[in-house]
Write a protein that holds these residues in place. Structure first.
Motif, PDB file in Angstrom:
ATOM      1  N   ARG A   1       0.782  -1.150  -0.106  1.00 44.05           N
ATOM      2  CA  ARG A   1      -0.034   0.050  -0.022  1.00 44.05           C
ATOM      3  C   ARG A   1       0.951   1.067  -0.067  1.00 44.05           C
ATOM      4  NH1 ARG A   1      -5.089   1.513   3.960  1.00 44.05           N
ATOM      5  NH2 ARG A   1      -6.055   0.089   2.379  1.00 44.05           N
ATOM      6  N   ALA A   2       0.397   2.236  -0.693  1.00 36.42           N
ATOM      7  CA  ALA A   2       1.030   3.490  -0.654  1.00 36.42           C
ATOM      8  C   ALA A   2       0.124   4.640  -0.523  1.00 36.42           C
ATOM      9  CB  ALA A   2       2.193   3.714  -2.125  1.00 36.42           C
ATOM     10  N   SER A   3       0.518   5.677   0.043  1.00 36.70           N
ATOM     11  CA  SER A   3      -0.709   6.778   0.429  1.00 36.70           C
ATOM     12  C   SER A   3      -0.166   8.089   0.328  1.00 36.70           C
ATOM     13  CB  SER A   3      -1.343   6.438   1.488  1.00 36.70           C
ATOM     14  OG  SER A   3      -0.477   6.548   2.690  1.00 36.70           O
ATOM     15  N   TRP A   4      -0.877   9.026   0.116  1.00 38.86           N
ATOM     16  CA  TRP A   4      -0.804  10.516   0.047  1.00 38.86           C
ATOM     17  C   TRP A   4      -2.093  11.118   0.581  1.00 38.86           C
ATOM     18  CZ3 TRP A   4       0.571   6.879  -3.732  1.00 38.86           C
ATOM     19  CH2 TRP A   4       2.002   6.879  -3.853  1.00 38.86           C
ATOM     20  N   PRO A   5      -1.798  12.338   0.709  1.00 39.24           N
ATOM     21  CA  PRO A   5      -3.295  13.062   1.287  1.00 39.24           C
ATOM     22  C   PRO A   5      -4.324  13.057   0.581  1.00 39.24           C
ATOM     23  CG  PRO A   5      -1.263  14.598   1.436  1.00 39.24           C
ATOM     24  CD  PRO A   5      -0.689  13.309   0.690  1.00 39.24           C
ATOM     25  N   GLY A   6      -4.440  12.643  -0.670  1.00 37.95           N
ATOM     26  CA  GLY A   6      -5.534  12.592  -1.503  1.00 37.95           C
ATOM     27  C   GLY A   6      -5.679  11.329  -2.322  1.00 37.95           C
ATOM     28  N   LEU A   7      -4.750  10.472  -2.079  1.00 35.70           N
ATOM     29  CA  LEU A   7      -4.780   9.160  -2.991  1.00 35.70           C
ATOM     30  C   LEU A   7      -4.122   8.085  -1.963  1.00 35.70           C
ATOM     31  CD1 LEU A   7      -4.651   7.769  -5.522  1.00 35.70           C
ATOM     32  CD2 LEU A   7      -2.423   8.714  -6.012  1.00 35.70           C
ATOM     33  N   VAL A   8      -4.834   6.804  -2.159  1.00 35.80           N
ATOM     34  CA  VAL A   8      -4.378   5.527  -1.417  1.00 35.80           C
ATOM     35  C   VAL A   8      -4.200   4.544  -2.415  1.00 35.80           C
ATOM     36  CG1 VAL A   8      -4.624   3.856   0.274  1.00 35.80           C
ATOM     37  CG2 VAL A   8      -5.313   6.107   1.032  1.00 35.80           C
ATOM     38  N   LEU A   9      -3.134   3.897  -2.955  1.00 36.37           N
ATOM     39  CA  LEU A   9      -2.919   2.821  -3.579  1.00 36.37           C
ATOM     40  C   LEU A   9      -2.718   1.411  -3.112  1.00 36.37           C
ATOM     41  CD1 LEU A   9      -0.492   4.260  -6.276  1.00 36.37           C
ATOM     42  CD2 LEU A   9      -3.042   4.136  -6.636  1.00 36.37           C
ATOM     43  N   ASP A  10      -3.681   0.381  -3.196  1.00 30.82           N
ATOM     44  CA  ASP A  10      -3.355  -0.855  -2.784  1.00 30.82           C
ATOM     45  C   ASP A  10      -3.191  -1.607  -3.975  1.00 30.82           C
ATOM     46  OD1 ASP A  10      -4.478  -0.632   0.054  1.00 30.82           O
ATOM     47  OD2 ASP A  10      -5.931   0.268  -0.583  1.00 30.82           O
ATOM     48  N   VAL A  11      -2.248  -2.368  -3.704  1.00 34.22           N
ATOM     49  CA  VAL A  11      -1.735  -3.513  -4.783  1.00 34.22           C
ATOM     50  C   VAL A  11      -2.453  -4.575  -4.898  1.00 34.22           C
ATOM     51  CG1 VAL A  11       0.374  -4.518  -6.208  1.00 34.22           C
ATOM     52  CG2 VAL A  11       0.688  -2.363  -4.926  1.00 34.22           C
ATOM     53  N   LEU A  12      -3.290  -5.043  -5.876  1.00 38.53           N
ATOM     54  CA  LEU A  12      -4.026  -6.247  -5.768  1.00 38.53           C
ATOM     55  C   LEU A  12      -3.523  -7.493  -6.500  1.00 38.53           C
ATOM     56  CD1 LEU A  12      -7.564  -4.995  -6.520  1.00 38.53           C
ATOM     57  CD2 LEU A  12      -6.438  -4.810  -4.336  1.00 38.53           C
ATOM     58  N   ALA A  13      -2.271  -7.296  -7.216  1.00 37.35           N
ATOM     59  CA  ALA A  13      -1.648  -8.161  -8.158  1.00 37.35           C
ATOM     60  C   ALA A  13      -0.361  -7.458  -8.678  1.00 37.35           C
ATOM     61  CB  ALA A  13      -2.520  -8.748  -9.370  1.00 37.35           C
ATOM     62  N   PRO A  14       0.508  -8.383  -9.206  1.00 37.54           N
ATOM     63  CA  PRO A  14       0.409  -9.810  -9.193  1.00 37.54           C
ATOM     64  C   PRO A  14       1.025 -10.432  -7.815  1.00 37.54           C
ATOM     65  CG  PRO A  14       2.453  -8.912 -10.409  1.00 37.54           C
ATOM     66  CD  PRO A  14       1.686  -7.767  -9.849  1.00 37.54           C
TER      67      PRO A  14
END
Length: 783
Positions: free
Chosen positions: A632-645
């Protein structure tokens, strides 16, 4: 007719050009008909030609047009009925013995899929013999070879080789016999002639010296200035030169030869040489330069145009130079008819015409108004060249540059010394590495200045404006320019036009982006129109900062999209997988923006692509980091969750599995949940469905450009309100699949395509995400 102009040969040149185009584009029968028509009309004009000047001019036009048409009919008939051309229409395999007429030139167009364009090179050759269907063919003719770059890169013009490949029809408008797809190394390679080998050694010496003495940008630029070799130029620098209207500096043109021959003339004048010796010296320099750069059609064209430029400068009279220009056009088209369809030839003729027709008069006008001689010519020459070539550039590119003239004014003073020092370094490199390095060092400040000018000019907001492309757009701009030039003959109108230009430059251009509605405030994601590839931008909630997911197939389009959005910092660039249509723009991204890291998945295939990513990242001191499911990576207006691979799969996957090894991201933004799927196909979609992860999203970036390899079950699990398909206009893959589009539409999903919408922004709305297409803010739709 103005008494200062001698237009007698201009109609003949236009007629020869037109007849050549008919022969190339329509065929040998049309050319033969024109030749017969000229033959019938000539006897009718001969009696009048004894007494009337217009009839004599018409007779010259008819004779030259008839000769040209007859020659085109013979050439086109021979090419059309050549045995190898017949085999090419059926895609048959052949074995051929050819003589190379050019060195291999790596292809730099957009790349798709696992193969990058640079893996293939184009070689022009002259056919000697061929084996087709067991039949031995001795008829010659020009052919084009598409060859593997790595196995052919050491070959040069003049070498004879044997090739095995598959024949295909050439492009329309050419006298080429066939295009031959070759996938093997050349066989039975014969040595090149001594003079070709010596020229190749000189070119290699220049590249080696530049690489040893200069920085990367300057080292790639110097061979471009001297011999038109841009293979070592960083992609982001090439992009800057293109945006600034300075690309012509890196092509072998008449200007290169005029500089070299002019320097020789100046030196001979300083030592007191007479006119005959000076002409011989300049002629020797011209021939030597042609040998150095290679006697290819573009170089021969440049030699003719350079000779005309020298003549114009030496004579100082437009009346003498214009007939020579017309005669050169006639001679070149008779010798190399395919130049008739060459944009470079048209631009060269137009620029030379501007030099001999407009520049002297404009320079004289400026001098009469108190402008110093050198400054007057420095302004008049690039302005005249830009005015006469702008309609052609607009027709070809669909843009009009507003920064080209000032950029060329700033670049002009240093081009000549940089070119001369580069030529001197090339000539002395075999004799003294130290002396070659000294000349290269002397060229360094000029090269760095050119790089700086290109960089600053390319960064000007609104420096290029969109224009109607094609013939209609070119004619429209030509008409407008003609009206303006005529109107400028009046003093009052000159003042009004000057004020209008100042308003455009100082007011309209800077605010154009601000009032265009783009970028739309508050965007969460933008799908950039990068052609047949992916290029996504995610706002982090911080000013001028965004995460990039894939960079498209080339260095220009993704970078331009980010610049339009006002992005300056990219904390993370994610490459979902290592296919060329997703990583091609990485070099431009790294060169133009402050990038924090480049993320790649666990499958590092294709290997060439991974090497290229690492090389580009290291060149800009940017780390390459791994990305896999569970992160997971996050910023004030964005969160990224890696689902694959899943990293465990990488141990069993190969380069053929690259699509299914794509990084899949779930982005949580103010506009809602965005599922970004790279190019995952059926197996990877099945793994995501069976993993139990919540795939529901407000916006879906449709997998693999909307290809048929997307299961309705996967689309049903996502249930997006909006689906974005990143796809190239008119692509040859059939993307997007009508089945996928219909499935989404039946589910009530708004389907957006970059080939129809351009850049697409996703932003928050009162009832979920809404979208806005670039250039049409009224199209914002709440969903």
């Amino acid at each position: 007719m103005s008494p200062g102009l001698d237009l007698r040969l201009a109609p003949a040149a236009a007629a020869v050009w037109a007849v050549t185009l008919v022969g190339l584009l329509v065929g040998w029968t049309a050319a033969a008909a024109l030749a017969a028509l000229a033959l019938l009309v000539v006897p009718l004009v001969v009696p009048a030609a004894r007494h009337r000047a217009w009839a004599r001019g018409a007779l010259v036009v008819l004779l030259l047009a008839g000769v040209t048409a007859a020659g085109m009919a013979v050439r086109a008939h021979r090419a059309e009925h050549h045995p190898v051309r017949q085999a090419a229409h059926h895609g048959e395999r052949l074995t051929a013995r050819v003589t190379l007429t050019s060195a291999p030139v790596p292809l730099h167009g957009p790349s798709f899929g696992a193969r990058r364009a640079q893996d293939r090179a184009l070689v022009r050759a002259e056919l000697e013999t061929a084996e087709v269907r067991g039949r031995h063919v001795r008829a010659g003719g020009p052919v084009v070879l598409l060859v593997p770059t790595a196995q052919w890169r050491e070959l040069i013009a003049g070498q004879r080789v044997t090739v095995h490949g598959k024949a295909a029809p050439p492009r329309p408008g050419e006298l080429t016999i066939a295009a031959v797809q070759v996938f093997d190394a050349p066989a039975e390679v014969a040595p090149a002639p001594g003079w070709q080998r010596a020229a190749a050694d000189l070119r290699e010496g220049l590249r080696s010296t530049a690489a040893a003495e200069l920085g990367p940008a300057a080292a790639g630029l110097l061979p471009g200035l001297v011999i038109g070799d841009t293979s070592g130029l960083p992609p982001e620098v090439a992009q800057d030169f293109d945006a600034a209207g300075l690309t012509h500096l890196m092509a072998v043109s008449g200007a290169n030869l005029a500089i070299v021959c002019g320097a020789v003339l100046l030196l001979l004048h300083l030592v007191g040489a007479g006119p005959v010796l000076s002409v011989l010296g300049a002629g020797a320099a011209l021939v030597g330069f042609v040998v150095l750069a290679g006697p290819e059609p573009s170089v021969l064209r440049a030699a003719a145009m350079g000779a005309i430029s020298l003549l114009a400068l030496a004579l100082g009279r437009r009346r003498s130079a214009l007939p020579v220009l017309s005669a050169s056009v006639i001679g070149l088209l008779l010798l190399l008819p395919e130049l008739a369809t060459s944009p470079g030839f048209a631009l060269s003729v137009a620029a030379t015409a501007g030099l001999v027709l407009l520049a002297p008069a404009w320079a004289a006008g400026l001098r009469d108004r108190g402008v110093p001689i050198g400054a007057a010519e420095a302004v008049a020459v690039p302005l005249a060249a830009h005015v006469v070539t702008a309609p052609l550039v607009a027709a070809l590119s669909g843009t009009v540059s507003l920064v080209a003239v000032p950029a060329n004014l700033l670049a002009g003073p240093v081009v000549a010394p940089a070119t001369v020092f580069g030529v001197l370094a090339t000539v002395v490199a075999p004799l003294s590495a130290w002396l070659a390095g000294t000349f290269t060092w002397l060229a360094a400040p000029e090269l760095e200045w050119l790089v700086l000018v290109a960089d600053r000019a390319a960064a000007v907001p609104g420096g290029a404006v969109d224009w109607l492309p094609g013939t209609a757009g070119g004619l429209l701009l030509a008409g407008l320019l003609l009206v303006v030039l005529i109107a400028l003959r009046g003093k009052r109108i000159r003042v009004l036009v000057s004020v209008a230009l100042l308003l455009v430059v100082l007011v309209l251009v800077p605010v154009r982006n601000a009032v265009s509605g783009w970028p739309v405030p508050g965007w969460s994601m933008v799908a950039c129109d990068v052609g047949q590839g992916d290029g996504l931008v995610l706002a982090t909630g911080r000013p001028e900062e965004a995460v990039v997911v894939d960079t498209g197939p080339d260095v220009e389009r993704a970078t331009a999209c980010l610049q339009r959005l006002g992005v300056r910092r990219v904390p993370l660039a994610v490459l979902t997988h290592l296919h060329a249509d997703h990583i091609g723009g990485l070099a431009g991204l790294l060169g133009e923006f402050a990038v924090g890291a480049v993320a790649v998945g666990p499958l590092r295939e294709p290997a060439w692509a991974m090497r290229e990513v690492v090389r580009n990242a290291r060149a800009h001191r940017v780390p390459v980091v791994p990305m896999q499911s569970g992160q997971r990576a996050s910023w004030p207006g964005l969160v990224l969750d890696v689902l694959a691979p899943d990293p465990a799969l990488a141990r069993t996957q190969t380069a053929e599995d690259a699509n299914d090894a794509s990084i899949v991201l779930l982005a949580t933004t103010p506009a809602g949940r965005l599922l970004l799927t790279g190019d995952v196909e059926l197996p990877a979609q099945g793994r995501l469905l069976s993993s139990g992860v919540d795939l529901r999203a407000d916006v879906l970036k449709v997998p693999h450009h909307g290809s048929r390899y997307t299961t309705p079950r996967f689309l049903s699990a996502v249930r997006p309100r909006t689906a974005v398909i990143s796809v190239g206009d008119g692509n040859s893959y059939g993307h997007p699949s009508p089945f996928v589009v219909d499935t989404l539409a039946r589910a009530g999903t708004a389907v957006l395509r970059t080939d129809h919408e351009g850049d697409i922004a996703i932003l928050p709305g009162p009832h979920g995400p809404r979208h806005v297409s670039r250039g049409d803010p009224l199209r914002a739709v709440d969903r």
